[in-house]
Design a protein around this motif. Structure first.
Motif, PDB file in Angstrom:
ATOM      1  N   LEU A  48       0.757   4.040  -2.804  1.00 14.05           N
ATOM      2  CA  LEU A  48       0.463   5.420  -2.429  1.00 14.05           C
ATOM      3  C   LEU A  48       1.459   6.370  -3.076  1.00 14.05           C
ATOM      4  O   LEU A  48       1.085   7.395  -3.674  1.00 14.05           O
ATOM      5  CB  LEU A  48       0.501   5.540  -0.905  1.00 14.05           C
ATOM      6  CG  LEU A  48       0.052   6.869  -0.321  1.00 14.05           C
ATOM      7  CD1 LEU A  48      -1.441   7.062  -0.536  1.00 14.05           C
ATOM      8  CD2 LEU A  48       0.368   6.913   1.172  1.00 14.05           C
TER       9      LEU A  48
ATOM     10  N   PHE B 159       0.819  -1.208   0.000  1.00  9.10           N
ATOM     11  CA  PHE B 159       0.000   0.000   0.000  1.00  9.10           C
ATOM     12  C   PHE B 159       0.854   1.261   0.000  1.00  9.10           C
ATOM     13  O   PHE B 159       0.551   2.247  -0.686  1.00  9.10           O
ATOM     14  CB  PHE B 159      -0.965   0.003   1.198  1.00  9.10           C
ATOM     15  CG  PHE B 159      -2.230  -0.712   0.872  1.00  9.10           C
ATOM     16  CD1 PHE B 159      -3.140  -0.148  -0.028  1.00  9.10           C
ATOM     17  CD2 PHE B 159      -2.515  -1.947   1.425  1.00  9.10           C
ATOM     18  CE1 PHE B 159      -4.300  -0.814  -0.352  1.00  9.10           C
ATOM     19  CE2 PHE B 159      -3.667  -2.627   1.101  1.00  9.10           C
ATOM     20  CZ  PHE B 159      -4.565  -2.060   0.209  1.00  9.10           C
ATOM     21  N   LEU B 160       1.930   1.227   0.777  1.00 11.75           N
ATOM     22  CA  LEU B 160       2.834   2.393   0.785  1.00 11.75           C
ATOM     23  C   LEU B 160       3.381   2.658  -0.612  1.00 11.75           C
ATOM     24  O   LEU B 160       3.410   3.791  -1.090  1.00 11.75           O
ATOM     25  CB  LEU B 160       4.015   2.123   1.737  1.00 11.75           C
ATOM     26  CG  LEU B 160       3.813   2.601   3.180  1.00 11.75           C
ATOM     27  CD1 LEU B 160       4.997   2.162   4.031  1.00 11.75           C
ATOM     28  CD2 LEU B 160       3.672   4.113   3.210  1.00 11.75           C
TER      29      LEU B 160
ATOM     30  N   PHE C  26       1.114   6.528  -6.835  1.00 11.65           N
ATOM     31  CA  PHE C  26      -0.050   7.335  -7.170  1.00 11.65           C
ATOM     32  C   PHE C  26       0.267   8.820  -7.022  1.00 11.65           C
ATOM     33  O   PHE C  26      -0.035   9.635  -7.891  1.00 11.65           O
ATOM     34  CB  PHE C  26      -1.202   6.931  -6.230  1.00 11.65           C
ATOM     35  CG  PHE C  26      -2.495   7.601  -6.551  1.00 11.65           C
ATOM     36  CD1 PHE C  26      -3.311   7.106  -7.554  1.00 11.65           C
ATOM     37  CD2 PHE C  26      -2.901   8.719  -5.843  1.00 11.65           C
ATOM     38  CE1 PHE C  26      -4.503   7.727  -7.850  1.00 11.65           C
ATOM     39  CE2 PHE C  26      -4.091   9.343  -6.141  1.00 11.65           C
ATOM     40  CZ  PHE C  26      -4.888   8.848  -7.145  1.00 11.65           C
TER      41      PHE C  26
END
Lengths: 388, 388
Positions: free
Chosen positions: B15, B11-12, B18
């Protein structure tokens, strides 16, 4: 397993919050469709969207905007706001942020931007003269110390500026293509020029005179322009007026083969032949005109009036000179700005706290924006006009 | 614990990826400073930044651009590209994406956008007539079936369009403010009008005639405009030319009190008085002029030439008519587009695969862009001009 799941959920939440924030922030703006409205009482500026008739931002921190004017960068992104207190403030219309501000004098009267968009010039009452700044950085580039109150500063094609001195009656023309520009000084413009304009083709510079009747004209296509007096009857009027009641010359409108201009101290609009600058007619109006502004294309001229008749607008037909429409938008109409191809006009109604938007073909009210004591309205399309 | 840590790291990573992508994508563009260049051989369009002299995007998928023209939305965000094959394509200049495309006929000749920016009109050879589309959605709004090849389509102030029929010699004027607009049909324009223009104030519509000498003029400020013949000697020239060699009328330049226009079949530029439309002079030129384009403000007129002399540009002084500069940018100069206040000009040099950028004051080369067979160059400032 509870804490890892919680941290995963936390990241998911953060991710969506971030995405949502980005999506909001990245609602794109189109600089060619923007404008600004001066809120004179509060020293604030509204960024407006012409297409949607909405306010995008209200920005504060411009100092004294009681007599403000605005020019735009060539790409329409930045507004340069000139305040009465000598402040020159650079506003980013894409972000709504002030990105530069200098107090460049004690008392300024307006500014201009060079045709290549690289130089911003400001005319000063105190200490007088013109100061020129880099449009990117607002660093000081050059000064012209005229030793006199300086008015009528305009851009001239070829990276030039023209400006005029109240005290000496001189017009100076400076060519910023030169490394150390020596001004061309044109004497004999007349006694106490109080304002000046340049025509939309950048060719003709016209100064209004406070100290004598008539106006003074320069043809800037000549190698050594020589002042020529026009409109000998045009001046302080039958009763001499105080200088703050003299009409703004930016209120001249080129419409068809004629200029429309506010008469001085009379309830009339004058019509001049655009080649000979001789009077060819007059239209009797509701009050003493302040601005006579041509709808782009010149088919009509819209006129507002001085106090106490300043709640009314009249629309004149250029071909006949007739008043074809009169209406009362509200108390204290200060300014009118047309959409670039003239399909609508935005009107500042100061004491109603509104900017009203009208269809110029049907005269229907099509939009309304709340504003605190609105005065000047400036659309970014000015970036692409000479002398605005 | 390994899998939850891995998922947290995933997820990091997502993130940051993105965020980085958003940061790249959000480099802002200012629509007032953009333009497009047609790559005629490949059917592609370049989005260019006037300020930085760079290409921002190359976009494909426009069909046949061998005879393309472009208009812009009022906010400068969208280019409407008219192809020879009847394609009408809407390009978002902020994102570089095609956001709409219709094939609206078999063979089209150009288009226009209404002064309020809401309607896009296209003139057709096959099946003839004009079709009108909603500028937001490209949905079909109205059709005018003239039963004839239709040319000279322009926007007229007041949400109107004008266009002319090759076969019948009629000009139609349609007022799109009306719910079911009935065209005003003006007969007698002359034999086989092949092109037309409207002056920058939206007042005067002028059609060139292939079937007879002279041009036909309408004053659109009249309630019932009546054709008037001007320039009786102007037409097919001493030797009748094929229609594809007749000069584009968009090549007329209003400069000071005069129009400059390419002579037909001669190595000359003609000068007309802008009020009387009578000839007041001629300038001998390097070749047969194709476009005579005024630098904004009108101080000079830039001229390019027909094959085989099409490697040269000449610059004419408007006041004297003299040729003040001649130079050879390269083989096959197809188009010239000025920055809105005229400080620079962009030149398409097709067979060199380049667009060259010149300072109009010093004539110095200031920039260069690689392009595949470049033809038309269109800056978004056209959105704010009548008749472009």
């Amino acid at each position: 397993m509870v804490r890892p799941i919680a941290s995963t959920l936390l990241f998911l939440t953060l991710l969506f919050a971030f995405w949502f924030n980005q999506a909001l922030a990245s609602e794109p703006r189109s600089t060619a469709g923007l404008g600004v409205v001066i809120e004179r009482a509060t020293g604030a500026v509204l960024i407006v969207d012409r297409s949607t008739h909405t306010v995008l931002d209200q920005v504060e921190g411009f100092g004294d905007l009681s007599h403000a004017s605005v020019v735009f960068s060539d790409d329409g992104r930045y507004a340069f706001v000139f305040g009465r207190d000598g402040g020159l403030t650079k506003l980013d219309l894409l972000t709504g942020q002030i990105v530069g501000r200098v107090i460049q004098s004690g008392n300024a009267i307006g500014g201009a931007i060079s045709d290549d968009g690289t130089l911003v010039a400001v005319a000063n009452y105190e200490p007088g003269g013109v100061r020129i700044f880099d449009a990117d950085t607002l660093e000081h580039v050059a000064s012209f110390d005229t030793g006199a109150k300086t008015i009528g500063l305009v851009d001239v094609p070829g990276r030039r500026f023209a400006f005029t001195m109240w005290d000496s009656g001189e017009t100076w023309l400076v060519d910023m293509n030169q490394p150390d520009p020596e001004p061309l000084i044109i004497a004999g413009m007349g006694e106490n020029p109080y304002d000046a304009l340049i025509t939309g083709d950048g060719r003709t510079y016209i100064a209004g005179l406070f100290g004598e009747d008539g106006l003074s004209l320069l043809d800037l296509w000549e190698a050594e322009p020589t002042p020529r007096r026009i409109l000998p009857g045009y001046g302080r009027g039958e009763e001499p007026l105080p200088v703050y009641k003299m009409p703004h010359l930016e209120g001249w409108a080129l419409a068809g083969d004629r200029f429309a201009l506010p008469a001085v101290g009379r309830h009339e609009v004058l019509w001049l032949d655009s080649r000979s600058f001789e009077e060819v007619g007059r239209t009797a109006t509701h009050g003493q005109p302040v601005f006579a502004v041509a709808r782009p294309g010149g088919r009509q001229v819209w006129v507002n009036f001085a106090h106490p008749l300043n709640d009314t607008i009249q629309v004149l037909d250029t071909a006949t000179g007739d008043v074809i429409h009169s209406f009362q938008p509200g108390p204290a109409i200060l300014h009118m700005e047309f959409a670039p191809r003239g399909n609508e006009v935005w009107v500042s109604v100061r004491d109603a706290g509104k900017v009203l938007i009208y269809d110029t073909e049907t005269f229907a009210l099509t939009g309304e924006i709340a504003a605190e004591s609105p005065s000047g309205i400036f659309f970014t399309a000015r970036a692409h006009r000479i002398g605005l």
